[in-house]
Scaffold this motif. Structure first.
Motif, PDB file in Angstrom:
ATOM      1  N   ALA A   1      -2.920  51.771 -31.147  1.00 51.33           N
ATOM      2  CA  ALA A   1      -2.579  51.706 -32.362  1.00 51.33           C
ATOM      3  C   ALA A   1      -4.167  51.197 -33.136  1.00 51.33           C
ATOM      4  CB  ALA A   1      -1.201  51.450 -32.882  1.00 51.33           C
ATOM      5  N   ASP A   2      -4.446  50.509 -32.123  1.00 55.44           N
ATOM      6  CA  ASP A   2      -5.359  49.957 -32.303  1.00 55.44           C
ATOM      7  C   ASP A   2      -6.976  50.420 -32.762  1.00 55.44           C
ATOM      8  OD1 ASP A   2      -4.495  47.361 -33.085  1.00 55.44           O
ATOM      9  OD2 ASP A   2      -4.836  46.383 -30.911  1.00 55.44           O
ATOM     10  N   ASP A   3      -6.966  51.465 -32.235  1.00 56.38           N
ATOM     11  CA  ASP A   3      -8.059  52.314 -32.149  1.00 56.38           C
ATOM     12  C   ASP A   3      -8.293  53.469 -34.135  1.00 56.38           C
ATOM     13  OD1 ASP A   3      -7.625  53.136 -29.523  1.00 56.38           O
ATOM     14  OD2 ASP A   3      -7.118  55.246 -29.973  1.00 56.38           O
ATOM     15  N   PRO A   4      -9.658  53.329 -33.786  1.00 56.01           N
ATOM     16  CA  PRO A   4      -9.854  53.166 -35.695  1.00 56.01           C
ATOM     17  C   PRO A   4      -9.465  54.416 -36.060  1.00 56.01           C
ATOM     18  CG  PRO A   4     -11.995  53.727 -34.062  1.00 56.01           C
ATOM     19  CD  PRO A   4     -10.924  53.203 -33.528  1.00 56.01           C
ATOM     20  N   HIS A   5      -9.255  55.398 -35.464  1.00 59.03           N
ATOM     21  CA  HIS A   5      -8.444  56.692 -35.834  1.00 59.03           C
ATOM     22  C   HIS A   5      -7.510  57.174 -35.314  1.00 59.03           C
ATOM     23  CE1 HIS A   5     -12.490  57.842 -38.011  1.00 59.03           C
ATOM     24  NE2 HIS A   5     -12.556  57.336 -36.616  1.00 59.03           N
ATOM     25  N   PRO A   6      -6.400  57.549 -36.181  1.00 59.36           N
ATOM     26  CA  PRO A   6      -4.797  57.760 -35.009  1.00 59.36           C
ATOM     27  C   PRO A   6      -5.237  59.153 -34.171  1.00 59.36           C
ATOM     28  CG  PRO A   6      -4.665  57.655 -38.228  1.00 59.36           C
ATOM     29  CD  PRO A   6      -6.358  57.710 -37.487  1.00 59.36           C
ATOM     30  N   PRO A   7      -4.524  58.719 -32.863  1.00 59.12           N
ATOM     31  CA  PRO A   7      -4.875  59.207 -31.930  1.00 59.12           C
ATOM     32  C   PRO A   7      -3.851  60.537 -32.377  1.00 59.12           C
ATOM     33  CG  PRO A   7      -3.117  57.762 -31.502  1.00 59.12           C
ATOM     34  CD  PRO A   7      -3.556  57.178 -32.410  1.00 59.12           C
ATOM     35  N   ASP A   8      -4.656  61.582 -31.322  1.00 60.74           N
ATOM     36  CA  ASP A   8      -3.673  62.776 -31.705  1.00 60.74           C
ATOM     37  C   ASP A   8      -2.553  62.450 -30.359  1.00 60.74           C
ATOM     38  OD1 ASP A   8      -2.834  65.272 -31.702  1.00 60.74           O
ATOM     39  OD2 ASP A   8      -4.696  66.845 -31.514  1.00 60.74           O
ATOM     40  N   LEU A   9      -1.798  62.198 -30.476  1.00 58.91           N
ATOM     41  CA  LEU A   9      -1.061  62.278 -29.206  1.00 58.91           C
ATOM     42  C   LEU A   9      -0.044  63.574 -28.072  1.00 58.91           C
ATOM     43  CD1 LEU A   9       1.610  59.572 -31.202  1.00 58.91           C
ATOM     44  CD2 LEU A   9      -0.390  59.032 -29.395  1.00 58.91           C
ATOM     45  N   LEU A  10      -0.302  64.659 -29.869  1.00 58.66           N
ATOM     46  CA  LEU A  10      -0.017  66.114 -28.945  1.00 58.66           C
ATOM     47  C   LEU A  10      -1.076  66.974 -28.292  1.00 58.66           C
ATOM     48  CD1 LEU A  10       2.480  67.535 -32.169  1.00 58.66           C
ATOM     49  CD2 LEU A  10       3.318  66.516 -29.874  1.00 58.66           C
ATOM     50  N   GLY A  11      -2.429  66.544 -28.967  1.00 59.20           N
ATOM     51  CA  GLY A  11      -3.596  67.273 -28.374  1.00 59.20           C
ATOM     52  C   GLY A  11      -3.834  66.379 -26.554  1.00 59.20           C
ATOM     53  N   LEU A  12      -3.787  64.954 -27.279  1.00 59.78           N
ATOM     54  CA  LEU A  12      -3.880  64.593 -25.382  1.00 59.78           C
ATOM     55  C   LEU A  12      -2.525  64.609 -24.467  1.00 59.78           C
ATOM     56  CD1 LEU A  12      -4.044  60.163 -27.123  1.00 59.78           C
ATOM     57  CD2 LEU A  12      -5.758  62.181 -25.680  1.00 59.78           C
ATOM     58  N   LEU A  13      -2.064  65.234 -24.798  1.00 58.64           N
ATOM     59  CA  LEU A  13      -0.133  65.328 -23.733  1.00 58.64           C
ATOM     60  C   LEU A  13      -1.020  67.111 -23.852  1.00 58.64           C
ATOM     61  CD1 LEU A  13       2.143  65.660 -22.921  1.00 58.64           C
ATOM     62  CD2 LEU A  13       2.879  66.485 -25.047  1.00 58.64           C
ATOM     63  N   ALA A  14      -1.843  67.311 -24.374  1.00 58.80           N
ATOM     64  CA  ALA A  14      -2.274  69.234 -24.738  1.00 58.80           C
ATOM     65  C   ALA A  14      -2.984  68.687 -23.067  1.00 58.80           C
ATOM     66  CB  ALA A  14      -2.218  70.236 -25.692  1.00 58.80           C
ATOM     67  N   ARG A  15      -3.833  68.077 -23.736  1.00 55.62           N
ATOM     68  CA  ARG A  15      -4.890  68.134 -23.352  1.00 55.62           C
ATOM     69  C   ARG A  15      -4.837  68.012 -21.091  1.00 55.62           C
ATOM     70  NH1 ARG A  15      -7.323  66.539 -27.285  1.00 55.62           N
ATOM     71  NH2 ARG A  15      -7.363  64.407 -27.836  1.00 55.62           N
ATOM     72  N   HIS A  16      -3.720  66.782 -21.553  1.00 51.10           N
ATOM     73  CA  HIS A  16      -2.908  66.807 -19.879  1.00 51.10           C
ATOM     74  C   HIS A  16      -2.267  67.576 -19.346  1.00 51.10           C
ATOM     75  CE1 HIS A  16      -1.664  63.410 -16.853  1.00 51.10           C
ATOM     76  NE2 HIS A  16      -0.548  64.017 -17.168  1.00 51.10           N
ATOM     77  N   VAL A  17      -1.447  68.613 -20.590  1.00 59.10           N
ATOM     78  CA  VAL A  17      -1.394  69.380 -19.350  1.00 59.10           C
ATOM     79  C   VAL A  17      -2.272  70.749 -19.058  1.00 59.10           C
ATOM     80  CG1 VAL A  17       0.272  72.058 -19.882  1.00 59.10           C
ATOM     81  CG2 VAL A  17       1.281  69.243 -20.667  1.00 59.10           C
ATOM     82  N   GLU A  18      -3.492  70.719 -19.455  1.00 61.69           N
ATOM     83  CA  GLU A  18      -4.277  71.625 -18.864  1.00 61.69           C
ATOM     84  C   GLU A  18      -5.108  70.614 -17.883  1.00 61.69           C
ATOM     85  OE1 GLU A  18      -7.011  73.140 -21.249  1.00 61.69           O
ATOM     86  OE2 GLU A  18      -5.602  74.482 -23.047  1.00 61.69           O
ATOM     87  N   VAL A  19      -4.921  69.801 -17.520  1.00 64.65           N
ATOM     88  CA  VAL A  19      -5.908  69.523 -15.751  1.00 64.65           C
ATOM     89  C   VAL A  19      -4.663  69.328 -14.922  1.00 64.65           C
ATOM     90  CG1 VAL A  19      -6.457  67.186 -15.464  1.00 64.65           C
ATOM     91  CG2 VAL A  19      -6.992  67.360 -17.477  1.00 64.65           C
ATOM     92  N   VAL A  20      -3.393  68.793 -15.667  1.00 63.00           N
ATOM     93  CA  VAL A  20      -2.613  68.748 -14.087  1.00 63.00           C
ATOM     94  C   VAL A  20      -2.525  70.655 -14.046  1.00 63.00           C
ATOM     95  CG1 VAL A  20       0.035  68.479 -13.577  1.00 63.00           C
ATOM     96  CG2 VAL A  20      -0.920  67.079 -15.109  1.00 63.00           C
ATOM     97  N   ALA A  21      -2.209  71.440 -14.921  1.00 61.68           N
ATOM     98  CA  ALA A  21      -2.523  73.227 -14.981  1.00 61.68           C
ATOM     99  C   ALA A  21      -4.019  73.594 -13.592  1.00 61.68           C
ATOM    100  CB  ALA A  21      -2.351  73.954 -16.307  1.00 61.68           C
ATOM    101  N   ARG A  22      -3.984  72.739 -14.043  1.00 61.64           N
ATOM    102  CA  ARG A  22      -6.036  72.879 -13.244  1.00 61.64           C
ATOM    103  C   ARG A  22      -5.952  72.650 -11.749  1.00 61.64           C
ATOM    104  NH1 ARG A  22      -8.615  71.864 -18.130  1.00 61.64           N
ATOM    105  NH2 ARG A  22      -9.748  73.511 -18.717  1.00 61.64           N
ATOM    106  N   ARG A  23      -5.531  71.574 -11.852  1.00 59.50           N
ATOM    107  CA  ARG A  23      -5.034  70.608 -10.066  1.00 59.50           C
ATOM    108  C   ARG A  23      -4.054  71.689  -9.817  1.00 59.50           C
ATOM    109  NH1 ARG A  23      -3.898  64.573 -11.914  1.00 59.50           N
ATOM    110  NH2 ARG A  23      -1.736  65.627 -11.685  1.00 59.50           N
ATOM    111  N   ALA A  24      -3.272  72.681 -10.006  1.00 59.23           N
ATOM    112  CA  ALA A  24      -2.194  73.165  -9.379  1.00 59.23           C
ATOM    113  C   ALA A  24      -2.705  74.705  -9.432  1.00 59.23           C
ATOM    114  CB  ALA A  24      -0.855  73.622 -10.237  1.00 59.23           C
TER     115      ALA A  24
END
Length: 115
Positions: A89-112
């Motif tokens: 919440a204190d980030d200077p720009h609002p976080p792209d929460l769904l983008g963060l989730l999408a990037r995390h999904v890709e990281v986990v998919a790569r590990r798999a």
């Protein structure tokens, strides 16, 4: 679905929780602990519905539906994303929460080895 609208709504829900009378003025770290603990509480509700759906409690039998399990799983996901919004919440720009989730999904998919 409009991802930006969803991001905004999650951030707004998170702010609404933080600004509720019981939370207003509470220490930020205490709020964070509460928000993360809430994810575990919601996960417990999924288990309760799963037990009911599968009839694992002989006294109650089948007392929940797949739709109820799905709803609770989505509650866990939303609660986790709202906790992330609180954390950022204190980030200077609002976080792209769904983008963060999408990037995390890709990281986990790569590990798999799926990517």
């Amino acid at each position: 679905m409009n991802p930006e609208r969803t991001n905004t709504l999650i951030r707004d829900l998170s702010a609404w929780i933080d600004d509720s009378p019981g939370n207003r003025g509470r220490d930020r770290e205490a709020l964070l602990w509460g928000r993360v603990a809430k994810v575990a509480e919601e996960a417990g509700e999924v288990i309760e519905k799963l037990v009911g759906m599968t009839g694992q409690n002989p006294r109650k039998g089948r007392s929940a539906t797949r739709a109820e399990v799905e709803y609770e799983l989505l509650d866990v996901a939303l609660t986790a994303l709202a906790a992330l919004a609180h954390l950022r919440a204190d980030d200077p720009h609002p976080p792209d929460l769904l983008g963060l989730l999408a990037r995390h999904v890709e990281v986990v998919a790569r590990r798999a080895d799926l990517l």
